[in-house]
Write an enzyme that holds these catalytic residues in place. Structure first.
Site, short mmCIF file in Angstrom:
data_model
loop_
_atom_site.label_atom_id
_atom_site.label_comp_id
_atom_site.label_asym_id
_atom_site.label_seq_id
_atom_site.Cartn_x
_atom_site.Cartn_y
_atom_site.Cartn_z
N THR A 211 0.86 -1.20 0.00
CA THR A 211 0.00 0.00 0.00
C THR A 211 0.89 1.24 0.00
O THR A 211 2.09 1.16 -0.29
CB THR A 211 -0.99 -0.04 1.19
OG1 THR A 211 -1.90 1.06 1.07
CG2 THR A 211 -0.29 0.06 2.55
N ASN A 212 0.33 2.41 0.27
CA ASN A 212 1.12 3.65 0.30
C ASN A 212 0.62 4.54 1.43
O ASN A 212 -0.26 4.16 2.19
CB ASN A 212 1.05 4.35 -1.06
CG ASN A 212 -0.38 4.69 -1.43
OD1 ASN A 212 -1.03 5.50 -0.77
ND2 ASN A 212 -0.91 4.03 -2.47
N ARG A 213 1.18 5.75 1.51
CA ARG A 213 0.95 6.59 2.69
C ARG A 213 -0.28 7.48 2.60
O ARG A 213 -0.46 8.38 3.42
CB ARG A 213 2.17 7.47 2.93
CG ARG A 213 3.42 6.71 3.23
CD ARG A 213 4.57 7.69 3.48
NE ARG A 213 5.85 7.04 3.39
CZ ARG A 213 6.41 6.34 4.37
NH1 ARG A 213 5.78 6.20 5.51
NH2 ARG A 213 7.58 5.79 4.22
N SER A 214 -1.13 7.31 1.61
CA SER A 214 -2.30 8.19 1.51
C SER A 214 -3.26 7.96 2.68
O SER A 214 -3.64 6.83 2.97
CB SER A 214 -3.04 7.93 0.19
OG SER A 214 -4.29 8.59 0.21
#
Ligand code: PMT
Length: 410
Positions: A211-214
């Site tokens: 996933t990512n940091r959003s």
């Protein structure tokens, strides 16, 4: 003050329910958000809370008595009915709902409700069972038909110990409904806007994801701002934030699920705003069982491209993309406008402190398909959303043959 409440005069009517204590927090938050809050307390409310509570929180007169001619506040209610941007009854008891529906005016709150032309919001609070009563439901329908916004009630534990429908909504939800009420005839009324938010999660195995940091904050700010300008909003989200009120929230995890939900929602929509950080790659195959660390010293995961949602979105929808970049911001963003055939892109400089992923503020440049730049200063994400929606509203009105849908109401 920015935001939906800055400088707006709101009458907050409080009727006699134990939930009246929650109205103190609501009055305080409205005031902090810049609203001028005039509180009207019924005799029943005075059994639970005091005028001093609300005078201290709002720094404004509190009206409790229709007939006390010695009080300068007594005549105020006439002026209030004329000058307010909205009347909010929270909590609204079954009795107060009945009075307002039938036009009975025998206390400052019901008199104001009868006298005002301002939009009305009713937030019911009553013991479980009463909300299901046919008389209460009939009066609620009457109010709804006359254009009142009915906020709640929620479901849960009552002060009596019973569980069911009848709880006053929480402050955040009341604020959401109030903002929606104030803006429901705004410049996006009749428009359907699809917004995506959050980072997608691509499964490696039943336990792990890429996933990512959003955080979803930027997308939620856009969705709420669009709702507060009258739009019907579909929020497709993979973020963990609570559902905003007054919109359709579709929860997804992966890029593939987001694609399906977004394309579904685009059917008949006017605009798509992709604030989500969609994974560009996903594991080629998610393992059915948890990967055990004994298996090998090194682990390689084959990744494959995810579908590009914006490129697949229908061409009759105004398409807005984001580009979160750590270098060559404008060049990269311009390339994306062309590649994804966008109407507008929000070039997001994530190297600026307090901008981008997880932050409360953002630093963006809006770039249209002709290459025109609008470099915005560092702003709260809600203000970025409002500036972006100014552009979306202009793009929508420039489109021939696509008018707002008539008769839309929340
Ligand atoms: O959520 P927050 O913590 O508030 O942070 C906000 C944000 C930084 C995530 C947001 O402002 C932002 O910039 N979002 C876009 C992130 C990004 O890097 O997008 P991209 O450059 O990978 O993609 C460009 C555009 O194509 C985006 O609008 C994206 O939603 C869209 N896209 C990307 C991949 C894909 N498979 N399909 C898409 O439609």
């Amino acid at each position: 003050m920015s935001g939906p409440f800055g400088g707006r005069r709101i009458a907050l009517g409080i009727s006699g329910s134990i939930a009246a204590y929650k109205a103190a927090d609501f009055a305080s938050k409205l005031t902090q958000a810049g609203a001028l809050v005039d509180v009207l307390l019924t005799k029943g409310a005075l059994e639970f809370v005091t005028p001093l509570t609300f005078r201290s929180l709002t720094h404004r007169p509190v009206i409790t008595d229709l007939f006390d001619i010695n009080s300068p506040d007594a005549v105020e209610h006439v002026a209030i009915a004329r000058d307010i941007a909205a009347l909010i009854v929270a909590p609204a008891t079954a009795q107060m709902i009945t009075k307002v529906a039938l036009g009975i005016a025998d206390d400052p709150l019901s008199v104001t409700a009868l006298a005002t032309n301002a939009p009305l919001m009713v937030a019911p609070a009553m013991d479980a069972g009463m909300w299901d009563n046919a008389a209460v439901r009939a009066h609620i329908e009457t109010l709804r038909e006359r254009g009142a916004l009915i906020a709640g009630p929620g479901r849960g534990r009552m002060a009596s110990g019973l569980h069911g429908w009848g709880r006053l909504l929480e402050t955040a939800e009341l604020l959401g409904y109030a903002a929606m009420l104030l803006g429901r005839h705004g410049d996006l009324a009749g428009r359907t806007i699809v917004v995506s938010a959050g980072g997608t999660s691509e499964a490696i195995d039943p336990v792990r994801v890429i996933t990512n940091r959003s955080s979803g904050k930027m997308g939620y700010a856009i969705a709420e701002a669009a709702r507060n300008r009258g739009a019907r909003v579909v929020l497709v989200t993979s973020a963990g934030l609570p559902d905003p009120v007054g919109m359709l929230v579709v929860r997804v995890e992966s890029a593939a699920q987001m694609r399906d939900a977004v394309l579904d929602a685009c059917d008949g929509a006017d605009a798509l705003i992709m604030a989500a950080a969609v994974a560009d790659y996903r594991p080629a195959a998610a393992r059915a069982d948890k990967v055990k660390k004994e298996e090998a010293q090194e682990l390689r995961i084959d990744l494959v491209r995810t579908p590009d949602i914006l490129s697949e979105a229908p061409r009759d929808v105004v398409r807005v993309g984001f580009a979160a970049e750590s270098r060559d911001l404008l060049a990269n963003a311009r390339a994306k406008v062309a590649k994804k055939q966008l109407d507008l892109i929000v070039a997001n400089d994530i190297t600026v402190p307090n901008a981008g992923f997880g932050a409360e503020t953002n630093k963006v440049t809006l770039i249209d398909r002709d290459g025109n730049l609008d470099d915005l200063p560092l702003l709260p994400k809600y203000d970025v959303a409002m500036r972006l929606l100014d552009r979306v509203a202009a793009l929508l009105s420039a489109r021939v043959g696509k008018r707002p849908h008539a008769g839309h109401a929340h």
